[in-house]
Scaffold this motif. Structure first.
Motif, PDB file in Angstrom:
ATOM      1  N   GLY A 198      43.930  36.819  45.118  1.00 30.81           N
ATOM      2  CA  GLY A 198      45.080  36.208  44.373  1.00 30.81           C
ATOM      3  C   GLY A 198      45.082  34.654  43.938  1.00 30.81           C
ATOM      4  O   GLY A 198      43.965  34.157  44.366  1.00 30.81           O
ATOM      5  N   SER A 199      46.029  34.185  43.761  1.00 33.52           N
ATOM      6  CA  SER A 199      46.181  32.619  43.596  1.00 33.52           C
ATOM      7  C   SER A 199      46.872  31.729  44.769  1.00 33.52           C
ATOM      8  O   SER A 199      47.130  30.816  44.603  1.00 33.52           O
ATOM      9  CB  SER A 199      46.729  32.247  42.295  1.00 33.52           C
ATOM     10  OG  SER A 199      47.902  32.700  42.318  1.00 33.52           O
ATOM     11  N   GLU A 200      46.971  32.541  45.954  1.00 37.39           N
ATOM     12  CA  GLU A 200      47.794  31.706  46.890  1.00 37.39           C
ATOM     13  C   GLU A 200      47.133  30.573  47.431  1.00 37.39           C
ATOM     14  O   GLU A 200      47.692  29.628  47.886  1.00 37.39           O
ATOM     15  CB  GLU A 200      47.940  32.810  48.084  1.00 37.39           C
ATOM     16  CG  GLU A 200      48.908  33.656  47.627  1.00 37.39           C
ATOM     17  CD  GLU A 200      48.163  34.996  47.272  1.00 37.39           C
ATOM     18  OE1 GLU A 200      46.977  35.375  47.589  1.00 37.39           O
ATOM     19  OE2 GLU A 200      48.827  35.747  46.329  1.00 37.39           O
ATOM     20  N   HIS A 201      45.738  30.693  47.647  1.00 32.67           N
ATOM     21  CA  HIS A 201      45.006  29.548  48.067  1.00 32.67           C
ATOM     22  C   HIS A 201      44.253  28.448  47.305  1.00 32.67           C
ATOM     23  O   HIS A 201      43.477  27.981  47.704  1.00 32.67           O
ATOM     24  CB  HIS A 201      44.132  30.095  49.272  1.00 32.67           C
ATOM     25  CG  HIS A 201      42.984  31.021  48.889  1.00 32.67           C
ATOM     26  ND1 HIS A 201      43.540  32.214  48.253  1.00 32.67           N
ATOM     27  CD2 HIS A 201      41.693  30.951  48.601  1.00 32.67           C
ATOM     28  CE1 HIS A 201      42.242  32.924  48.104  1.00 32.67           C
ATOM     29  NE2 HIS A 201      41.351  31.904  48.041  1.00 32.67           N
TER      30      HIS A 201
ATOM     31  N   LEU B 155      32.399  29.533  37.908  1.00 33.29           N
ATOM     32  CA  LEU B 155      33.430  30.131  37.335  1.00 33.29           C
ATOM     33  C   LEU B 155      33.598  31.800  37.764  1.00 33.29           C
ATOM     34  O   LEU B 155      34.549  32.271  37.931  1.00 33.29           O
ATOM     35  CB  LEU B 155      33.281  30.257  35.786  1.00 33.29           C
ATOM     36  CG  LEU B 155      33.762  28.961  35.135  1.00 33.29           C
ATOM     37  CD1 LEU B 155      33.318  29.015  33.581  1.00 33.29           C
ATOM     38  CD2 LEU B 155      34.996  28.481  35.312  1.00 33.29           C
ATOM     39  N   GLY B 156      32.233  32.351  37.952  1.00 36.82           N
ATOM     40  CA  GLY B 156      32.188  33.613  38.519  1.00 36.82           C
ATOM     41  C   GLY B 156      32.877  33.611  39.908  1.00 36.82           C
ATOM     42  O   GLY B 156      33.561  34.794  40.143  1.00 36.82           O
ATOM     43  N   ALA B 157      32.373  32.644  40.728  1.00 35.75           N
ATOM     44  CA  ALA B 157      32.967  32.759  42.123  1.00 35.75           C
ATOM     45  C   ALA B 157      34.529  32.364  42.123  1.00 35.75           C
ATOM     46  O   ALA B 157      35.296  33.320  43.034  1.00 35.75           O
ATOM     47  CB  ALA B 157      32.350  31.653  42.947  1.00 35.75           C
ATOM     48  N   VAL B 158      35.068  31.718  41.198  1.00 42.02           N
ATOM     49  CA  VAL B 158      36.409  31.296  41.187  1.00 42.02           C
ATOM     50  C   VAL B 158      37.301  32.710  40.707  1.00 42.02           C
ATOM     51  O   VAL B 158      38.379  33.097  41.243  1.00 42.02           O
ATOM     52  CB  VAL B 158      36.988  30.355  40.156  1.00 42.02           C
ATOM     53  CG1 VAL B 158      38.393  30.311  40.057  1.00 42.02           C
ATOM     54  CG2 VAL B 158      36.220  29.118  41.032  1.00 42.02           C
ATOM     55  N   ALA B 159      36.488  33.284  39.685  1.00 42.67           N
ATOM     56  CA  ALA B 159      37.182  34.487  39.064  1.00 42.67           C
ATOM     57  C   ALA B 159      37.233  35.890  40.027  1.00 42.67           C
ATOM     58  O   ALA B 159      38.244  36.507  40.343  1.00 42.67           O
ATOM     59  CB  ALA B 159      36.388  35.181  37.776  1.00 42.67           C
ATOM     60  N   LEU B 160      35.921  35.963  40.611  1.00 41.32           N
ATOM     61  CA  LEU B 160      36.148  37.075  41.987  1.00 41.32           C
ATOM     62  C   LEU B 160      37.001  36.412  43.179  1.00 41.32           C
ATOM     63  O   LEU B 160      37.450  37.501  43.544  1.00 41.32           O
ATOM     64  CB  LEU B 160      34.761  36.990  42.498  1.00 41.32           C
ATOM     65  CG  LEU B 160      34.195  37.986  43.765  1.00 41.32           C
ATOM     66  CD1 LEU B 160      34.422  39.413  43.166  1.00 41.32           C
ATOM     67  CD2 LEU B 160      32.995  37.712  44.294  1.00 41.32           C
ATOM     68  N   ASP B 161      37.299  35.295  43.590  1.00 41.70           N
ATOM     69  CA  ASP B 161      38.195  34.885  44.394  1.00 41.70           C
ATOM     70  C   ASP B 161      39.400  35.215  44.112  1.00 41.70           C
ATOM     71  O   ASP B 161      40.289  35.969  44.747  1.00 41.70           O
ATOM     72  CB  ASP B 161      37.916  33.414  44.658  1.00 41.70           C
ATOM     73  CG  ASP B 161      38.813  33.098  45.756  1.00 41.70           C
ATOM     74  OD1 ASP B 161      39.076  33.512  46.960  1.00 41.70           O
ATOM     75  OD2 ASP B 161      39.553  32.114  45.457  1.00 41.70           O
ATOM     76  N   TYR B 162      39.998  35.171  42.740  1.00 42.90           N
ATOM     77  CA  TYR B 162      41.221  35.223  42.247  1.00 42.90           C
ATOM     78  C   TYR B 162      41.280  36.992  42.302  1.00 42.90           C
ATOM     79  O   TYR B 162      42.444  37.335  42.471  1.00 42.90           O
ATOM     80  CB  TYR B 162      41.324  34.649  40.858  1.00 42.90           C
ATOM     81  CG  TYR B 162      42.675  35.160  40.181  1.00 42.90           C
ATOM     82  CD1 TYR B 162      43.811  34.261  40.685  1.00 42.90           C
ATOM     83  CD2 TYR B 162      42.643  35.843  39.132  1.00 42.90           C
ATOM     84  CE1 TYR B 162      45.039  34.533  39.769  1.00 42.90           C
ATOM     85  CE2 TYR B 162      43.885  36.307  38.401  1.00 42.90           C
ATOM     86  CZ  TYR B 162      45.135  35.503  39.121  1.00 42.90           C
ATOM     87  OH  TYR B 162      46.315  35.819  38.431  1.00 42.90           O
ATOM     88  N   ALA B 163      40.277  37.819  41.791  1.00 38.76           N
ATOM     89  CA  ALA B 163      40.479  39.065  41.742  1.00 38.76           C
ATOM     90  C   ALA B 163      40.646  39.649  43.266  1.00 38.76           C
ATOM     91  O   ALA B 163      41.390  40.586  43.303  1.00 38.76           O
ATOM     92  CB  ALA B 163      39.341  39.607  41.099  1.00 38.76           C
ATOM     93  N   MET B 164      40.135  39.109  44.019  1.00 38.11           N
ATOM     94  CA  MET B 164      40.188  39.724  45.465  1.00 38.11           C
ATOM     95  C   MET B 164      41.347  39.261  46.190  1.00 38.11           C
ATOM     96  O   MET B 164      42.030  40.065  47.138  1.00 38.11           O
ATOM     97  CB  MET B 164      38.941  39.291  46.247  1.00 38.11           C
ATOM     98  CG  MET B 164      37.690  40.157  45.822  1.00 38.11           C
ATOM     99  SD  MET B 164      36.090  39.790  46.701  1.00 38.11           S
ATOM    100  CE  MET B 164      36.397  40.553  48.016  1.00 38.11           C
TER     101      MET B 164
END
Length: 47
Positions: A25-28, A14-23
């Motif tokens: 966005g949700s395009e990929h 969940l932390g990795a997903v949140a970090l990915d989203y923060a850096m």
């Protein structure tokens, strides 16, 4: 797998997903979802 280990792994994911989203966005997320589905299918084959 113990409950403690499962909780730690879940929080890491969940932390990795949140970090990915923060850096980035949700395009990929669709691309990552498809790759996760392929990985689960491959793992089910080897089970």
């Amino acid at each position: 797998m113990t409950n403690r280990l499962a909780i730690i792994l879940g929080l890491l994911i969940l932390g990795a997903v949140a970090l990915d989203y923060a850096m980035y966005g949700s395009e990929h997320f669709i691309f990552l979802g498809r790759k996760m589905f392929v990985l689960m299918d491959w793992l089910a084959f080897w089970r």
